[in-house]
Design a protein around this motif. Structure first.
Motif, PDB file in Angstrom:
ATOM      1  N   GLY A   7       0.821  -1.213   0.000  1.00 16.34           N
ATOM      2  CA  GLY A   7       0.000   0.000   0.000  1.00 16.34           C
ATOM      3  C   GLY A   7       0.849   1.255   0.000  1.00 16.34           C
ATOM      4  O   GLY A   7       0.525   2.242  -0.683  1.00 16.34           O
ATOM      5  N   LYS A   8       1.940   1.240   0.730  1.00 21.76           N
ATOM      6  CA  LYS A   8       2.837   2.403   0.766  1.00 21.76           C
ATOM      7  C   LYS A   8       3.462   2.638  -0.601  1.00 21.76           C
ATOM      8  O   LYS A   8       3.611   3.789  -1.035  1.00 21.76           O
ATOM      9  CB  LYS A   8       3.939   2.186   1.819  1.00 21.76           C
ATOM     10  CG  LYS A   8       3.440   2.210   3.258  1.00 21.76           C
ATOM     11  CD  LYS A   8       4.589   1.928   4.217  1.00 21.76           C
ATOM     12  CE  LYS A   8       4.114   1.920   5.659  1.00 21.76           C
ATOM     13  NZ  LYS A   8       5.217   1.592   6.585  1.00 21.76           N
ATOM     14  N   ARG A   9       3.834   1.573  -1.283  1.00 19.54           N
ATOM     15  CA  ARG A   9       4.441   1.724  -2.612  1.00 19.54           C
ATOM     16  C   ARG A   9       3.422   2.280  -3.605  1.00 19.54           C
ATOM     17  O   ARG A   9       3.747   3.134  -4.427  1.00 19.54           O
ATOM     18  CB  ARG A   9       4.996   0.375  -3.097  1.00 19.54           C
ATOM     19  CG  ARG A   9       6.164  -0.138  -2.297  1.00 19.54           C
ATOM     20  CD  ARG A   9       6.764  -1.411  -2.903  1.00 19.54           C
ATOM     21  NE  ARG A   9       7.810  -1.945  -2.041  1.00 19.54           N
ATOM     22  CZ  ARG A   9       7.654  -2.975  -1.223  1.00 19.54           C
ATOM     23  NH1 ARG A   9       6.499  -3.616  -1.182  1.00 19.54           N
ATOM     24  NH2 ARG A   9       8.647  -3.371  -0.460  1.00 19.54           N
ATOM     25  N   MET A  10       2.200   1.774  -3.528  1.00 22.95           N
ATOM     26  CA  MET A  10       1.165   2.269  -4.436  1.00 22.95           C
ATOM     27  C   MET A  10       0.925   3.764  -4.187  1.00 22.95           C
ATOM     28  O   MET A  10       0.793   4.556  -5.129  1.00 22.95           O
ATOM     29  CB  MET A  10      -0.117   1.474  -4.226  1.00 22.95           C
ATOM     30  CG  MET A  10      -0.019   0.014  -4.649  1.00 22.95           C
ATOM     31  SD  MET A  10       0.194  -0.190  -6.420  1.00 22.95           S
ATOM     32  CE  MET A  10      -1.484   0.171  -6.962  1.00 22.95           C
ATOM     33  N   ALA A  11       0.862   4.151  -2.925  1.00 19.17           N
ATOM     34  CA  ALA A  11       0.630   5.550  -2.588  1.00 19.17           C
ATOM     35  C   ALA A  11       1.782   6.423  -3.083  1.00 19.17           C
ATOM     36  O   ALA A  11       1.572   7.540  -3.571  1.00 19.17           O
ATOM     37  CB  ALA A  11       0.439   5.703  -1.081  1.00 19.17           C
ATOM     38  N   ALA A  12       2.995   5.915  -2.953  1.00 18.06           N
ATOM     39  CA  ALA A  12       4.159   6.686  -3.392  1.00 18.06           C
ATOM     40  C   ALA A  12       4.106   6.987  -4.887  1.00 18.06           C
ATOM     41  O   ALA A  12       4.539   8.054  -5.337  1.00 18.06           O
ATOM     42  CB  ALA A  12       5.437   5.923  -3.064  1.00 18.06           C
ATOM     43  N   MET A  13       3.542   6.054  -5.652  1.00 20.23           N
ATOM     44  CA  MET A  13       3.424   6.267  -7.099  1.00 20.23           C
ATOM     45  C   MET A  13       2.178   7.047  -7.480  1.00 20.23           C
ATOM     46  O   MET A  13       1.971   7.364  -8.654  1.00 20.23           O
ATOM     47  CB  MET A  13       3.423   4.916  -7.835  1.00 20.23           C
ATOM     48  CG  MET A  13       4.758   4.188  -7.793  1.00 20.23           C
ATOM     49  SD  MET A  13       4.757   2.710  -8.816  1.00 20.23           S
ATOM     50  CE  MET A  13       3.543   1.701  -7.930  1.00 20.23           C
TER      51      MET A  13
END
Length: 213
Positions: free
Chosen positions: A205-211
């Motif tokens: 989820g953090k990676r998706m948000a970062a993108m």
């Protein structure tokens, strides 16, 4: 003295994963990169992956294991993962590099947490980010800002990547119980596997948000 089968399996799957990442990034840089600057940047990351492969190969040899034999049980699963998740364009390639590789790396880190410090330190060294996150995030965010409709498509692609990664991980764990046992031991028992998956989901989820997806 030879190392335990679980440790050899962990270093073997990591070594083949790094070798495959080098080959994949080189191909993506050649066929999908939209500019020479992007091609050069991805090739630079690929060179780093190959250096990590050499570290793992050398450590396997030091432990008395034949590197080719240690990697061979994982060739089919890793190759299948790449065949089933071949990116169609540059942005898909970047999401795969960031999200797909990221969740796999989370697994490897968890498996190494309670191993001998020298092995755990080696795993940390070969899984270091090396600018991969910043490179992918900046370009994906810019791509989505330029073409907002791409966001939904890339979000679906990311979900597919995670699903395929978990499927391949399950197959590997079933075939290599010594490797699977490292995850169970690291978290104190089978009941804690659910917490591991919750952690993986949180990091995804953090990676998706970062993108911005």
């Amino acid at each position: 003295m030879k190392e335990s089968p679980g440790v050899v399996d962990l270093l073997g799957v990591l070594a083949y994963a790094e070798l495959s990442a080098y080959a994949r990034m080189t191909e993506d840089a050649t066929t999908l990169a939209p500019s020479l600057a992007d091609r050069a940047a991805l090739c630079e990351l690929a060179v780093t992956e190959y250096a990590h492969f050499r570290l793992l190969r050398d450590r396997l040899a030091e432990l008395g294991a034949a590197p080719d034999e240690a990697m061979s049980p994982f060739v089919a699963a890793v190759d299948a993962w790449h065949a089933q998740t071949k990116p169609a364009d540059w942005l898909q390639a970047l999401v795969k590099t960031y999200v797909g590789d990221g969740i796999a790396h989370d697994f490897y880190r968890e498996a190494s947490r309670h191993l001998d410090p020298s092995i755990a330190d080696l795993v940390d060294e070969v899984l270091v980010d090396e600018g991969r996150s910043q490179f992918a995030v900046e370009r994906v965010r810019a791509g989505v800002e330029a073409h907002p409709a791409a966001g939904a498509r890339l979000a679906l692609w990311a979900r597919r990547l995670v699903g395929e990664a978990l499927s391949q991980a399950q197959q590997v764990a079933s075939a290599r119980p010594e490797l699977a046992l490292l995850l169970v031991e690291a978290d104190g028992g089978q009941a804690d596997i659910s917490r591991l998956f919750a952690k993986l989901t949180e990091e995804h989820g953090k990676r998706m948000a970062a993108m911005g997806l």
